[in-house]
Motif scaffolding. Structure first.
Motif, PDB file in Angstrom:
ATOM      1  N   TYR A 139      81.732  44.999 -13.088  1.00 35.79           N
ATOM      2  CA  TYR A 139      80.872  43.919 -12.603  1.00 35.79           C
ATOM      3  C   TYR A 139      81.011  43.716 -11.101  1.00 35.79           C
ATOM      4  N   ARG A 140      82.212  43.835 -10.584  1.00 33.96           N
ATOM      5  CA  ARG A 140      82.388  43.718  -9.134  1.00 33.96           C
ATOM      6  C   ARG A 140      81.630  44.836  -8.426  1.00 33.96           C
ATOM      7  N   SER A 141      81.740  46.040  -8.973  1.00 30.21           N
ATOM      8  CA  SER A 141      81.047  47.177  -8.373  1.00 30.21           C
ATOM      9  C   SER A 141      79.534  46.980  -8.405  1.00 30.21           C
ATOM     10  N   MET A 142      79.018  46.503  -9.532  1.00 30.26           N
ATOM     11  CA  MET A 142      77.583  46.251  -9.646  1.00 30.26           C
ATOM     12  C   MET A 142      77.131  45.194  -8.654  1.00 30.26           C
ATOM     13  N   LEU A 143      77.920  44.160  -8.497  1.00 33.70           N
ATOM     14  CA  LEU A 143      77.569  43.084  -7.573  1.00 33.70           C
ATOM     15  C   LEU A 143      77.536  43.588  -6.139  1.00 33.70           C
ATOM     16  N   LEU A 144      78.551  44.344  -5.741  1.00 34.92           N
ATOM     17  CA  LEU A 144      78.590  44.858  -4.373  1.00 34.92           C
ATOM     18  C   LEU A 144      77.428  45.812  -4.114  1.00 34.92           C
ATOM     19  N   ARG A 145      77.117  46.601  -5.112  1.00 39.45           N
ATOM     20  CA  ARG A 145      76.007  47.547  -4.975  1.00 39.45           C
ATOM     21  C   ARG A 145      74.685  46.810  -4.835  1.00 39.45           C
ATOM     22  N   ASP A 146      74.471  45.785  -5.663  1.00 37.04           N
ATOM     23  CA  ASP A 146      73.252  44.989  -5.544  1.00 37.04           C
ATOM     24  C   ASP A 146      73.160  44.300  -4.183  1.00 37.04           C
ATOM     25  N   GLU A 147      74.285  43.781  -3.720  1.00 29.97           N
ATOM     26  CA  GLU A 147      74.276  43.077  -2.432  1.00 29.97           C
ATOM     27  C   GLU A 147      73.926  44.027  -1.302  1.00 29.97           C
ATOM     28  N   ARG A 148      74.490  45.215  -1.330  1.00 27.20           N
ATOM     29  CA  ARG A 148      74.173  46.203  -0.286  1.00 27.20           C
ATOM     30  C   ARG A 148      72.699  46.571  -0.315  1.00 27.20           C
ATOM     31  N   ARG A 149      72.167  46.783  -1.522  1.00 30.63           N
ATOM     32  CA  ARG A 149      70.749  47.140  -1.637  1.00 30.63           C
ATOM     33  C   ARG A 149      69.869  45.987  -1.188  1.00 30.63           C
ATOM     34  N   PHE A 150      70.250  44.759  -1.554  1.00 30.12           N
ATOM     35  CA  PHE A 150      69.466  43.578  -1.171  1.00 30.12           C
ATOM     36  C   PHE A 150      69.431  43.442   0.349  1.00 30.12           C
ATOM     37  N   LYS A 151      70.582  43.616   0.988  1.00 29.68           N
ATOM     38  CA  LYS A 151      70.658  43.471   2.450  1.00 29.68           C
ATOM     39  C   LYS A 151      69.844  44.546   3.156  1.00 29.68           C
ATOM     40  N   THR A 152      69.816  45.748   2.594  1.00 29.77           N
ATOM     41  CA  THR A 152      69.015  46.812   3.202  1.00 29.77           C
ATOM     42  C   THR A 152      67.526  46.507   3.052  1.00 29.77           C
ATOM     43  N   ALA A 153      67.136  45.980   1.908  1.00 30.51           N
ATOM     44  CA  ALA A 153      65.732  45.625   1.694  1.00 30.51           C
ATOM     45  C   ALA A 153      65.319  44.425   2.542  1.00 30.51           C
ATOM     46  N   ASP A 154      66.267  43.529   2.834  1.00 29.50           N
ATOM     47  CA  ASP A 154      66.016  42.305   3.605  1.00 29.50           C
ATOM     48  C   ASP A 154      65.959  42.649   5.092  1.00 29.50           C
ATOM     49  N   ASP A 156      64.655  41.432   7.807  1.00 29.14           N
ATOM     50  CA  ASP A 156      64.907  40.458   8.878  1.00 29.14           C
ATOM     51  C   ASP A 156      66.258  39.777   8.736  1.00 29.14           C
ATOM     52  N   SER A 157      67.045  40.223   7.749  1.00 30.24           N
ATOM     53  CA  SER A 157      68.437  39.765   7.569  1.00 30.24           C
ATOM     54  C   SER A 157      68.579  38.253   7.484  1.00 30.24           C
ATOM     55  N   ASP A 158      67.616  37.599   6.810  1.00 27.38           N
ATOM     56  CA  ASP A 158      67.716  36.141   6.660  1.00 27.38           C
ATOM     57  C   ASP A 158      68.263  35.732   5.299  1.00 27.38           C
ATOM     58  N   GLY A 159      68.674  36.720   4.499  1.00 25.73           N
ATOM     59  CA  GLY A 159      69.236  36.418   3.182  1.00 25.73           C
ATOM     60  C   GLY A 159      68.204  36.046   2.143  1.00 25.73           C
ATOM     61  N   ILE A 160      66.936  36.215   2.470  1.00 31.32           N
ATOM     62  CA  ILE A 160      65.840  35.847   1.569  1.00 31.32           C
ATOM     63  C   ILE A 160      64.859  37.005   1.494  1.00 31.32           C
ATOM     64  N   ARG A 163      58.175  39.081  -1.145  1.00 27.30           N
ATOM     65  CA  ARG A 163      57.740  39.941  -2.248  1.00 27.30           C
ATOM     66  C   ARG A 163      57.843  41.416  -1.854  1.00 27.30           C
ATOM     67  N   GLU A 164      57.462  41.751  -0.634  1.00 26.57           N
ATOM     68  CA  GLU A 164      57.563  43.134  -0.186  1.00 26.57           C
ATOM     69  C   GLU A 164      59.016  43.585  -0.143  1.00 26.57           C
ATOM     70  N   GLU A 165      59.901  42.736   0.350  1.00 21.74           N
ATOM     71  CA  GLU A 165      61.322  43.087   0.410  1.00 21.74           C
ATOM     72  C   GLU A 165      61.927  43.205  -0.987  1.00 21.74           C
ATOM     73  N   PHE A 166      61.497  42.352  -1.901  1.00 23.31           N
ATOM     74  CA  PHE A 166      62.016  42.440  -3.259  1.00 23.31           C
ATOM     75  C   PHE A 166      61.489  43.694  -3.960  1.00 23.31           C
ATOM     76  N   THR A 167      60.271  44.098  -3.607  1.00 26.76           N
ATOM     77  CA  THR A 167      59.743  45.356  -4.131  1.00 26.76           C
ATOM     78  C   THR A 167      60.608  46.523  -3.654  1.00 26.76           C
ATOM     79  N   ALA A 168      61.018  46.493  -2.397  1.00 25.25           N
ATOM     80  CA  ALA A 168      61.903  47.541  -1.873  1.00 25.25           C
ATOM     81  C   ALA A 168      63.254  47.517  -2.573  1.00 25.25           C
ATOM     82  N   PHE A 169      63.722  46.340  -2.927  1.00 28.55           N
ATOM     83  CA  PHE A 169      64.991  46.201  -3.650  1.00 28.55           C
ATOM     84  C   PHE A 169      64.912  46.826  -5.040  1.00 28.55           C
ATOM     85  N   LEU A 170      63.824  46.546  -5.768  1.00 27.16           N
ATOM     86  CA  LEU A 170      63.679  47.064  -7.125  1.00 27.16           C
ATOM     87  C   LEU A 170      63.231  48.520  -7.154  1.00 27.16           C
TER      88      LEU A 170
END
Length: 306
Positions: A139-154, A156-160, A163-170
């Protein structure tokens, strides 16, 4: 925790080798046209055509042809058909994002913050300790992996995520700026000894793990040859990140382009490299399905089985 696991699935794609093909069905016209139906219509729309009579299916196809012919010259060109197929596949991705959006946008502000995603997927864990989870490390590994992917998709680095950024995440395979994440996740999935590289055993082990007493099939030996002769370009016995990128992100196959060429080749009776509505409707069962075509495909399958 069962709910947590279920929600984690969409973002935890194990590996993306290239842009997804247009259908999960084999592209073999001798066995039916389900691949072509899903490529031309999109997967969900193809299902709705399967419920129509041939007459209804042809009538709807005629209207679609009018939409594809954007310059209204009476012909469907390769570029028009290519654009249509790409558009239908993009719609499939958007529908997938829409399906998961409401799960994560808890405050319904039209955006998904990292905290919203994390708390919905993993629960409200303090410090990500996962004390009541049996496999904490996973679970820790999954969380870190998701966070890294989320930050790359984000971007403008605002933590939010928009829809386009979430599409890149998924769907990171669809975005150039996400390719480094695709490569890194691929290496992490396969690299069992944690040295940051992929050796031959890891490469084969990702594809084939024999049962006790099971002999190795011929295709595995072919993959061994591919590893040494093609994948491992510097011949050091390992695949580094650049070599993995060349493997999982090859010069992208444009499936929509190939399908447009295929449909035109099969229906262009006068060989002018464009097709009319008449030519398309004469081959309607290649483009769209109906109860009748499905019945015929079922009979073919039953005959093959016999």
């Amino acid at each position: 925790m069962l709910a947590v696991v279920a929600l984690a699935v969409p973002a935890q794609e194990k590996r993306v080798h290239h842009h997804a093909d247009l259908s999960d069905h084999a592209h073999d016209d001798g066995q039916g046209f389900q691949y072509d139906h899903e490529a031309f219509l999109g997967r969900e729309e193809a299902k709705s055509f399967d419920q129509l009579s041939p007459e209804e299916s042809k009538a709807k196809l005629a209207k679609i042809v009018e939409r594809i012919d954007t310059d209204k010259d009476g012909f469907v060109s390769h570029s028009e058909l290519h654009y249509w197929i790409k558009h239908r596949q993009r719609r499939y991705i958007q529908e997938n994002v829409d399906k998961h959006w409401k799960d994560y946008d808890k405050n319904q502000d039209g955006q998904i913050s990292w905290e919203e995603y994390k708390n919905t997927t993993y629960g409200y864990y303090h410090g990500e300790e996962f004390d009541d989870v049996e496999d904490k490390a996973t679970y820790r590994s999954m969380l870190l992996r998701d966070e890294r992917r989320f930050k790359t998709a984000d971007r403008d680095s605002d933590g939010i995520a928009t829809r386009e950024e979430f599409t890149a995440f998924l769907h990171p395979e669809e975005f150039d700026h996400m390719k480094s994440v695709v490569v890194q996740e691929t290496v992490e999935d396969i690299d069992k000894d944690g040295d940051g590289k992929v050796n031959l055993n890891e490469y084969i082990g990702d594809m084939f793990t024999p049962e006790e007493g099971e002999s190795e099939p011929d295709w595995v030996q072919t993959e061994r040859t591919h590893f040494s002769e093609f994948r491992d370009s510097n011949k050091d016995g390992y695949l580094d990140a650049a070599e993995v990128a060349h493997w999982v992100l090859p010069g992208e196959i444009d499936h929509a382009d190939n399908e447009a060429k295929h449909l035109i080749l099969e229906t262009d009776t006068d060989k002018d490299e464009k097709i009319t509505q008449k030519e398309i409707l004469a081959n309607w069962n290649m483009f769209v399905g109906s109860q009748a075509t499905n019945y015929g495909e079922d009979l073919t399958k039953r005959h093959d089985e016999l």
